[in-house]
Design an enzyme around this catalytic site. Sequence first.
Site, PDB file in Angstrom:
ATOM      1  N   TYR A  57       0.410  -0.724  -0.209  1.00  0.00           N
ATOM      2  CA  TYR A  57      -0.330   0.186  -0.005  1.00  0.00           C
ATOM      3  C   TYR A  57       0.643   1.140   0.348  1.00  0.00           C
ATOM      4  O   TYR A  57       1.354   1.746   1.223  1.00  0.00           O
ATOM      5  CB  TYR A  57      -0.759  -0.113   1.293  1.00  0.00           C
ATOM      6  CG  TYR A  57      -1.732  -1.177   1.368  1.00  0.00           C
ATOM      7  CD1 TYR A  57      -2.333  -2.351   0.515  1.00  0.00           C
ATOM      8  CD2 TYR A  57      -2.459  -1.154   2.618  1.00  0.00           C
ATOM      9  CE1 TYR A  57      -3.146  -3.158  -0.164  1.00  0.00           C
ATOM     10  CE2 TYR A  57      -3.292  -2.516   2.292  1.00  0.00           C
ATOM     11  CZ  TYR A  57      -3.481  -3.467   1.744  1.00  0.00           C
ATOM     12  OH  TYR A  57      -4.624  -4.090   1.498  1.00  0.00           O
ATOM     13  N   PRO A 205     -16.331  -4.623   1.828  1.00  0.00           N
ATOM     14  CA  PRO A 205     -17.318  -5.287   2.238  1.00  0.00           C
ATOM     15  C   PRO A 205     -18.240  -4.102   2.014  1.00  0.00           C
ATOM     16  O   PRO A 205     -19.518  -4.499   1.335  1.00  0.00           O
ATOM     17  CB  PRO A 205     -17.117  -5.192   4.298  1.00  0.00           C
ATOM     18  CG  PRO A 205     -15.833  -4.432   4.101  1.00  0.00           C
ATOM     19  CD  PRO A 205     -14.904  -4.610   3.194  1.00  0.00           C
ATOM     20  N   GLY A 209     -16.865   0.878  -2.125  1.00  0.00           N
ATOM     21  CA  GLY A 209     -18.068   2.264  -1.476  1.00  0.00           C
ATOM     22  C   GLY A 209     -19.176   2.024  -2.363  1.00  0.00           C
ATOM     23  O   GLY A 209     -20.141   3.294  -1.680  1.00  0.00           O
ATOM     24  N   LEU A 210     -19.414   1.380  -3.523  1.00  0.00           N
ATOM     25  CA  LEU A 210     -20.783   1.364  -3.559  1.00  0.00           C
ATOM     26  C   LEU A 210     -22.036   1.040  -3.262  1.00  0.00           C
ATOM     27  O   LEU A 210     -22.837   1.838  -3.375  1.00  0.00           O
ATOM     28  CB  LEU A 210     -20.772   0.620  -4.943  1.00  0.00           C
ATOM     29  CG  LEU A 210     -21.573   0.968  -6.068  1.00  0.00           C
ATOM     30  CD1 LEU A 210     -21.381  -0.560  -7.610  1.00  0.00           C
ATOM     31  CD2 LEU A 210     -23.099  -0.202  -6.096  1.00  0.00           C
ATOM     32  N   LEU A 211     -21.738   0.189  -2.444  1.00  0.00           N
ATOM     33  CA  LEU A 211     -22.716  -0.077  -0.615  1.00  0.00           C
ATOM     34  C   LEU A 211     -22.689   0.527   0.324  1.00  0.00           C
ATOM     35  O   LEU A 211     -23.631   0.760   0.972  1.00  0.00           O
ATOM     36  CB  LEU A 211     -22.532  -1.544  -0.022  1.00  0.00           C
ATOM     37  CG  LEU A 211     -22.675  -2.494  -1.146  1.00  0.00           C
ATOM     38  CD1 LEU A 211     -22.606  -4.036  -0.835  1.00  0.00           C
ATOM     39  CD2 LEU A 211     -24.211  -2.413  -1.450  1.00  0.00           C
ATOM     40  N   GLY A 213     -24.377   4.212  -0.353  1.00  0.00           N
ATOM     41  CA  GLY A 213     -25.357   4.315  -0.556  1.00  0.00           C
ATOM     42  C   GLY A 213     -25.209   6.406  -0.864  1.00  0.00           C
ATOM     43  O   GLY A 213     -26.443   6.418  -0.701  1.00  0.00           O
ATOM     44  N   LYS A 214     -24.452   6.846  -1.139  1.00  0.00           N
ATOM     45  CA  LYS A 214     -23.911   7.968  -1.866  1.00  0.00           C
ATOM     46  C   LYS A 214     -23.323   8.133  -2.687  1.00  0.00           C
ATOM     47  O   LYS A 214     -23.742   9.756  -3.406  1.00  0.00           O
ATOM     48  CB  LYS A 214     -22.808   8.727  -0.824  1.00  0.00           C
ATOM     49  CG  LYS A 214     -21.095   7.532  -1.324  1.00  0.00           C
ATOM     50  CD  LYS A 214     -19.730   8.284  -0.904  1.00  0.00           C
ATOM     51  CE  LYS A 214     -18.601   7.292  -0.607  1.00  0.00           C
ATOM     52  NZ  LYS A 214     -17.178   7.824  -0.414  1.00  0.00           N
TER      53      LYS A 214
END
Length: 322
Positions: A57, A205, A209-211, A213-214
């Site tokens: 990273y 999880p 970021g898709l889950l 809700g933004k």
Amino acid sequence: MDRVVLGESGLSVSPIAVGTWQLSPRFWGPQSKDDAMAAMKFAFDRGINFFDTAEAYGDGYAETVLGEVVRDLPRDELVLATKVFNHFNPDGSRYPDLSPDHITARCDVSLERMGVETIDLYLLHMYDPLTPLADIAGTLERLRDQGRIRCYGLSNHTVEQCRAQRRFGRYDVVQPPYSLIEPAGENDLLPWCQTENVGVMIYSPMHKGLLSGKYTGEETFDDFRMNHPDFQGDRFRELCAKVQSLKPIAERNELTIYQLALSATLMHPAIHVAICGIKTPDQIAEAVGAAGKRLSREDYFAVRNTVGPGSPKIADASGKRK
């Protein structure tokens, strides 16, 4: 926050871990170091004791930043995980290398970056097809005997690769990708982990970021997601609409959409920990709000069937999934 034990590792950790992949500029672009450090310290204040990083990273940058945070926190209350895999060349290129000498050398570099004497959990970041499995396990056992690591495990390994590695060493923890959109491993890896009492700490999880809700489906991205099919065109708009349609279930459970998805994820009996990529204290506060929450079975499967493939696929007599 309650603690869970990662399989037979004996590590007592928060079910939510702070991930540091977002400190990889080549994937996520420039990020605020100050915001990241503030979020990590806030996470500890809110009961999170588990921090996940990797040498890859930012080519050591994430380990260095985490080390600065750790200096201001009680070390005996923290569980730190990092990973080894790459041989880094001066020109920035890299290649797989889990040879014994390389693992040993990189472990020392990671210890120095984080400013600690022991790495609580040392993970093989990926599978190295060239190094004999016995040599890898023997090296990790020596590092454990020397007190440089406490436990070791596997990241991004298939169930067959895990089985093979476990013939040679005590790999007590695995780290696979998992989200409700792509619940990878439910037909093989996760059942095997339950059978073998292997600790599971999943990453991504929130499906990058898709889950959360933004998103509405009209956004564009300047990080690695610009080339990811789930964040482009009709596929992106369709997924965003599905995620937004979870709002009534979330409100019924007094959760945000983010918390609803995270709560449902942590309900899987094989999953001990969800690693959340956190950039700000506000994101930490939202993630912590999902800890310990459980949905009804009806709501759980409603969420799964809305955003993902639903229940794990079954096979017919021919072995083909239906």
